[in-house]
Each structure stands twice: as C-alpha cells, then as structure tokens.
Design a protein around this motif. Structure first.
Motif, PDB file in Angstrom:
ATOM      1  N   TYR A 159       0.816  -1.212   0.000  1.00 41.42           N
ATOM      2  CA  TYR A 159       0.000   0.000   0.000  1.00 41.42           C
ATOM      3  C   TYR A 159       0.851   1.264   0.000  1.00 41.42           C
ATOM      4  O   TYR A 159       0.313   2.372   0.054  1.00 41.42           O
ATOM      5  CB  TYR A 159      -0.938   0.011   1.211  1.00 41.42           C
ATOM      6  N   GLY A 160       2.167   1.117  -0.028  1.00 41.88           N
ATOM      7  CA  GLY A 160       3.061   2.276  -0.070  1.00 41.88           C
ATOM      8  C   GLY A 160       3.036   3.105   1.198  1.00 41.88           C
ATOM      9  O   GLY A 160       3.265   4.312   1.165  1.00 41.88           O
ATOM     10  N   ILE A 161       2.792   2.458   2.343  1.00 42.95           N
ATOM     11  CA  ILE A 161       2.601   3.164   3.607  1.00 42.95           C
ATOM     12  C   ILE A 161       3.827   3.019   4.511  1.00 42.95           C
ATOM     13  O   ILE A 161       4.385   1.925   4.646  1.00 42.95           O
ATOM     14  CB  ILE A 161       1.352   2.626   4.341  1.00 42.95           C
ATOM     15  N   ILE A 183       2.023   0.291  -6.298  1.00 36.06           N
ATOM     16  CA  ILE A 183       1.377   0.596  -5.020  1.00 36.06           C
ATOM     17  C   ILE A 183      -0.133   0.439  -5.151  1.00 36.06           C
ATOM     18  O   ILE A 183      -0.742   0.917  -6.114  1.00 36.06           O
ATOM     19  CB  ILE A 183       1.716   2.028  -4.559  1.00 36.06           C
ATOM     20  N   ARG A 185      -4.119   1.076  -4.041  1.00 39.04           N
ATOM     21  CA  ARG A 185      -4.964   2.133  -3.468  1.00 39.04           C
ATOM     22  C   ARG A 185      -5.355   1.785  -2.036  1.00 39.04           C
ATOM     23  O   ARG A 185      -5.263   0.647  -1.591  1.00 39.04           O
ATOM     24  CB  ARG A 185      -6.248   2.298  -4.276  1.00 39.04           C
ATOM     25  N   GLU A 187      -5.823   1.307   1.987  1.00 42.58           N
ATOM     26  CA  GLU A 187      -4.965   0.850   3.078  1.00 42.58           C
ATOM     27  C   GLU A 187      -5.489  -0.478   3.616  1.00 42.58           C
ATOM     28  O   GLU A 187      -6.603  -0.896   3.280  1.00 42.58           O
ATOM     29  CB  GLU A 187      -4.929   1.904   4.182  1.00 42.58           C
ATOM     30  N   HIS A 205      -2.952   8.034   5.331  1.00 45.04           N
ATOM     31  CA  HIS A 205      -2.083   7.085   4.627  1.00 45.04           C
ATOM     32  C   HIS A 205      -2.729   6.559   3.343  1.00 45.04           C
ATOM     33  O   HIS A 205      -2.041   5.992   2.490  1.00 45.04           O
ATOM     34  CB  HIS A 205      -1.728   5.904   5.543  1.00 45.04           C
ATOM     35  N   THR A 210      -0.015  11.205  -0.246  1.00 41.47           N
ATOM     36  CA  THR A 210       0.842  10.598   0.772  1.00 41.47           C
ATOM     37  C   THR A 210       1.621   9.425   0.203  1.00 41.47           C
ATOM     38  O   THR A 210       2.829   9.268   0.458  1.00 41.47           O
ATOM     39  CB  THR A 210      -0.007  10.130   1.966  1.00 41.47           C
ATOM     40  N   LYS A 211       0.963   8.588  -0.580  1.00 43.11           N
ATOM     41  CA  LYS A 211       1.620   7.412  -1.150  1.00 43.11           C
ATOM     42  C   LYS A 211       2.740   7.801  -2.112  1.00 43.11           C
ATOM     43  O   LYS A 211       3.854   7.264  -2.054  1.00 43.11           O
ATOM     44  CB  LYS A 211       0.585   6.545  -1.879  1.00 43.11           C
ATOM     45  N   ASN A 214       5.642   9.387  -0.249  1.00 43.05           N
ATOM     46  CA  ASN A 214       6.426   8.378   0.476  1.00 43.05           C
ATOM     47  C   ASN A 214       7.360   7.620  -0.461  1.00 43.05           C
ATOM     48  O   ASN A 214       8.538   7.385  -0.147  1.00 43.05           O
ATOM     49  CB  ASN A 214       5.483   7.404   1.182  1.00 43.05           C
ATOM     50  N   LEU A 225       0.320   3.243  -9.654  1.00 42.41           N
ATOM     51  CA  LEU A 225      -0.787   3.000  -8.738  1.00 42.41           C
ATOM     52  C   LEU A 225      -1.807   2.084  -9.394  1.00 42.41           C
ATOM     53  O   LEU A 225      -2.059   2.186 -10.604  1.00 42.41           O
ATOM     54  CB  LEU A 225      -1.454   4.320  -8.348  1.00 42.41           C
TER      55      LEU A 225
END
Length: 660
Positions: A159-161, A183, A185, A187, A205, A210-211, A214, A225
């Motif tokens: 999730y790229g978090i 990544i 979508r 979370e 997040h 934000t993704k 990050n 994405l």
C-alpha cells in the motif's frame, strides 16, 4: 489707536474684520459636526458600495488567476489610483509589477507518455517479452507526478505506507532506490471498524499524495498506482446507482414534456436536447456496467503535485499488473491483500525478472499576474521612509483549488474575500490623498495578486521591492473586512511593535470595537511576507463565515456601515504612522506553539514555506525563533532537500517526512 479713514470706510472695514474674525473664531456645534460626519459617512459608504459591487460582480469571473476578470480588476484599481492623484508610473511607467505563477498541469499532447512492462515471456519463460500498454485504456499518466523517464527494476510496495506509530512500513525490508514501485490504493483492513488505520474511514495514509510522496522519499524513480481488490466493486455500485438515476431523469423528462398540451418550437428543441444528452450519458455509463469496475483514474483525478519533483506517476489497470505479481510472487493480488489484512504485516518484495520502461510528459501551465501599486510621495526629512497599505484582489474564479464547494463550477465572487479588503484599500487611499496636509512619509498602496495560491504577490514584492525594505517602517493589511458581526474585529500583529497596542486603544475609544488582539506576525495573508522581513505589521480581519470560499460570498452579504467604520480606523492608523516623529520599532512576535508534540499527530518544525519559489526541494521564507528549525540552524532562504533519510521535493514530502 485712532483711525484716519472716513466714517463709511471705517464702518465697512469693521464689518469685514468682524466677519473674518467670526469665521476664524467659529467652532462648529456638536450638531453641525454630526451632520458633516453623516454626510461624509454617506459619501464614503457610497464609494465603498460602488467599488465593492464591481469587484465582486460576475463580470470579473471571481478574479481567478488566469482570467480576464482578474486583469479587469487590476485595470480598475490602477485607474482608481490614478484618478485620486497617486503616482502610478512605478514600474517602467506602469502601476503593474508583473510575475508568473503556476496554474495547473496538463498532459503534453506532443510529448511521449508511455508505459511498458518487460519480463518473462508467458509462452517461453526463458525469453524476455515487452508489453507496451495503451494510454487511456490500460494506463494513464497522472498530474500528481511530473515529467520524467525511467527504465528500472520493478518492485511491489504493498500500500506504499510508512506509519511508524502503527509499526507498519511497506518499505521496511525492500530497496526501492532508483526503482519503479507498484502501489495499491487505500490501506489495509478497510472493512475492520477496529483497524489501526482509523477504522472504516480512510486515514491520511490512504491519500494518493501521501503514497506518492512516500515513494519519492524512499528514492523510487517512478510510481504505478493500481486499484485495491475492493475498488472495482465500489466503482460498479457507483456506476449502477448513477445509471439508475439517469434513467429516472429520462423518464421524468418525458413525463413532464407529455403534460404540455401544445409545446412550442423552443420547448420541443429543449426537450430533444435533454433527451439526447441523457441518452448519451446512459449509453456511455451502460457500457461500463458490463465491465469489471477496474477503471482508470483520469489525468487530474489524483490531484496535482505542489513541488517540482520530476518523477513519473501512472495509474494502471489492476488486471494488467495481476499476471506480473502472480508470475513473480506465486500468488495473486487478492491473496496478498488478504494476508496483509490478517497479519498487518507488509508483503512487499522485488519482482525478480521484471522491469519497466516508462516516460511521462506533463506541462505546468503558468499565468502572468501582477501587483498593482500607487504611491503618495512624502515631503520633508522623513520622505524616504515608506508605509505599505495592502490587500489582495485575487480570488478563486470558478472554484477548484481552495474552494469549499468543490462540486460546483459557479463563479466564486469573493465579496468579502477579498473584494472587501481591496475596496478598503481604495477608500483609505482616497482619504489619504484628499488630506490638505502633505504626507511626511511615502505611502505605498499595493493590491496583491495570487494571495490565494500562497501569498505569492506579497512574496514577490518583498523579493523585488520598489522601495527599500530597510526604509519600510510598517505594513497594514486588510483581508476580509466586510462581514463584521457583533461589533467584533480581529487585529493580528499587535506584538510586532510596542506602538500598536497604545495606538489601537486610543483610536478604539471612538469606535468601541470588540477587538481580539493576536500578537503574532505570521498568518495566512500578505502581512506575513513583510513580517518575515522584520517589518512591523497589522492585519485587519472580521473573521470566517459559512460563505467563505464558496460561490455564496456575494455583495449582498457585506455589512457596509461597519465596513466603513473599519476603513475609517485603518485610515487613522495609517495617518498616525505618517505623522509620527519616529518610526515604529520592530519586535519578534511568533505564534506560541507547543514544540513538545502536542496538537494532534503533526509535529512542529517552526518553518514557513516559500510557495513562490520553484527550486527543487522545499524553499523556506522564514523560521520561528526558538523553534526546532531555528535551533538547528535553519535560516530564511534555505531549501530543504533531505530530511533524515527522506528526499524532499515539495511540501507534501516534507509534511510526510516530518510525521515520521
């Protein structure tokens, strides 16, 4: 003394002297003064009304950056300055100080936007195959990124978090430096009301910004994405509801038309157009109902980057990426997402044998805007000292960025924000220019542009001042002074000079405003740009309201009588500054903050971004004394390009890194 004039001449002379003496000694009564005051007040309210009505009219298109209406407003202000006798030959014979601002992003139709997956051939795994994806059908370039190209290895980053407080980090055990990351979508645990990520609601997040930020901080060269497993079903449900609504509208339109006994030609034409439009929408949407809901986000669908990072960002169909994940990881995306939901442990990994060749071509559209300046020169030994009186004249146009009604494209007239402040500026200029006494100091009236995009007009002026900042003794700003309620007036900057509070106390004896004083010199208006240059400031404001940044901020809602009183007070503030024998001394007055971590989960750094600068990284226009940035040696004019191990390309990157 004996007179030698004839009697009739002595009588005439005495009469003349008596008349002159009476005129000299005459003091108007309280009733006379009141009458004169009423007449002048009525005249000023009339001037204020006319200027405000024009500046907040539909004709000016909401004074949005890039509109003809904003230019018309600038011409109106310049003409007004000229008519009341101000000098407007300030910049090469012009009242305009031009500069350029970034408007929005567009995909370059002449540029190359490509995305190709390179990996094992499905039929002959020992060989490499290239799959060039079709833009608009299998992928889209997103304006959230920038122009750039990458040919690099492919990595799945969940999730790229990165959420240290939640002990979750999709990037913890993978190296994405100079690699392309995939990544998902949203979370983890979206359907779990007890999820650490804010239950069933999306936390920060889950945001695209934000993704992408990050991934950029981690060193990725590009981002792809894709939809999470639940998005297709959500999209299909939304499409189904919208399709049903359109069908109902079509039926209602037909019913309404049949109830007209003898429709005229215009009614028939309107009906055919309505039916045709609804039918086309139904057909277009109906085609998606047979699909799987794995739809693409349009170019501007994820927002726009505010920084200058040149990193390609794409949105790709999930079904295009699914075979890549399955071949490299031995399981599908849905299975991987289920594992993350169950254990709250990342499943990120390098996709061995797979790489990407990609390029994005994004155009940052810009617009030419201008500050409008009128000058009243001073006379005498203080003539080289300058007083600035300011207000921004731009607004939001038809909404978009900054609007609190993003669902509409109606004109945002901005009567209070900030046609009121601009009108106040014009009225103060009028009153100052009509004084019989000569000004002791130079008084410069500035209508700033692009304030709504980050105080860009005032930031440009202090970078390229027409008159030296060292000789600028004070700045008085008006922003939203048209909606006074319950006699309440907010004055910011009262701590930036010891002269302000006594002056406000003395003047307010006449007005009896309920004044709220805010000592800090920083804040979301143009006074801040001058405060950061160590200039005493005052900011006059009547508060926010339900129509702020909405199409309903119209002329009819402005409180004209109280606005006239506010303008009168500002006039006397400026006059007092002009007549004072000494310039006001400057004192630092930053807003007090809890620097130990209070106030939610956003930590305090103590810096002020410079949104007018377009260098790579995050440029700073100021720092707060005693704050972390100041203690760390950060200075105004510095540019943050790294924060710890994280790369910084703009404000989103910095905010994200700071939270970590």
């Amino acid at each position: 003394m004996t007179s030698h004039l004839p009697r009739h001449r002595r009588t005439l002379a005495l009469a003349i002297v008596s008349t002159l003496l009476a005129a000299f000694l005459y003091q108007p009564s309280a009733a006379d003064k009141k009458a004169d005051g009423k007449e002048e007040s009525a005249a000023s309210v009339d001037r204020i009304s006319k200027a405000l009505k024009y500046l907040s009219s539909d004709e000016l298109e909401g004074r949005g950056v890039g509109t003809k209406g904003l230019d018309s407003a600038a011409d109106y202000i310049a003409s007004y300055f000229d008519e009341i006798g101000l000098s407007t030959r300030v910049f090469g014979g012009s009242p305009f100080q031009p500069f350029t601002v970034v408007m929005n992003a567009e995909m370059d139709p002449a540029g190359e936007n490509r995305l190709a997956l390179i990996g094992p051939d499905a039929k002959k795994p020992s060989r490499t195959a290239r799959q060039d994806l079709e833009i608009g059908r299998q992928f889209n370039t997103l304006s959230l990124g920038g122009s750039g190209a990458s040919s690099a290895e492919l990595v799945f980053a969940g999730y790229g978090i990165t959420a240290p407080k939640l002990e979750y980090d999709d990037f913890a055990d993978i190296d994405v430096e100079d690699k392309v990351v995939i990544i998902l979508r949203k979370e983890p645990q979206q359907d779990n009301p007890h999820s650490a990520f804010d239950g069933k609601r999306s936390s920060r997040h889950a945001f695209f910004t934000t993704k992408v930020s990050n991934a950029f901080q981690q060193g990725a060269s590009a981002v792809i994405l894709i939809n999470d497993s639940k998005e297709p079903a959500r999209q299909q449900a939304s499409n189904q509801n919208r399709w049903k609504s359109l069908v109902d509208q079509l039926s209602a339109t037909r019913t309404t038309f049949t109830e007209i006994e003898s429709p005229d030609q215009q009614q028939q034409r309107d009906h055919r157009q309505q039916i045709s439009s609804l039918a086309a929408q139904i057909a277009e949407l109906g085609a998606t109902l047979d699909g799987d809901g794995d739809t693409l986000i349009p170019f501007n669908g994820a927002g726009q980057a505010s920084g200058d990072r040149q990193m390609p960002v794409f949105f790709c169909q999930r079904k295009v990426i699914e075979p890549v994940i399955r071949q490299a990881m031995g399981r599908g995306l849905e299975e991987i997402e289920a594992a993350i939901d169950k254990t709250l442990q990342p499943q990120s990994t390098a996709l061995t044998g797979w790489s990407v060749d990609c390029q994005s071509s994004v155009i940052q559209r810009s617009a030419d805007v201008k500050n409008v300046i009128g000058v009243l020169e001073g006379k005498g030994p203080l003539a080289d000292e300058t007083i600035i009186v300011g207000a921004h004249y731009d607004h939001l146009g038809r909404g978009g960025q900054g609007s609190l009604a993003p669902w509409t494209s109606d004109i945002h007239n901005g009567a209070d924000d900030n046609a009121s402040g601009t009108t106040g500026l014009l009225e103060v200029a009028y009153r100052i220019s009509q004084r019989k006494a000569k000004s002791r100091r130079r008084i410069v009236f500035i209508a700033f542009s692009a304030e709504e995009r980050g105080l860009l007009g005032s930031a440009h002026y202090v970078r390229e001042p027409r008159f030296p900042l060292k000789d600028t003794v004070a700045m008085v700003n008006m922003d939203m002074v048209g909606r006074m309620s319950d006699n309440k007036l907010i004055i910011t900057g009262t701590g930036t000079s010891p002269v302000w509070n006594p002056l406000i106390d003395r003047l307010n004896e006449n007005y009896k405003f309920k004044v709220t004083r805010q000592p800090e010199g920083t804040g979301p208006s143009d006074h801040q740009s001058f405060y950061l240059k160590d200039i005493p400031v005052l900011h006059i404001f009547t508060g926010l309201h339900d129509h702020y940044h909405r199409p309903s901020d119209d002329f009819e809602r402005v409180n004209l009588p109280d606005m006239d009183r506010i303008v009168d007070m500002v006039f006397h503030i400026v006059e007092d500054l002009d007549l004072a024998d000494t310039r006001p001394t400057f004192t630092k007055a930053d807003k007090k903050r809890n620097v130990t971590g209070g106030g939610g989960d956003r930590p305090y750094f103590g810096s002020i971004p410079d949104f007018a600068d377009t260098v790579d990284g995050l440029p700073l226009s100021g720092v707060s004394p005693g704050g972390p940035a100041d203690k760390g040696g950060i200075k105004p004019g510095d540019v943050v390009v790294m924060f710890g191990k994280y790369k910084i390309g703009g404000i989103e990157d910095f905010d994200s890194a700071l939270r970590k």
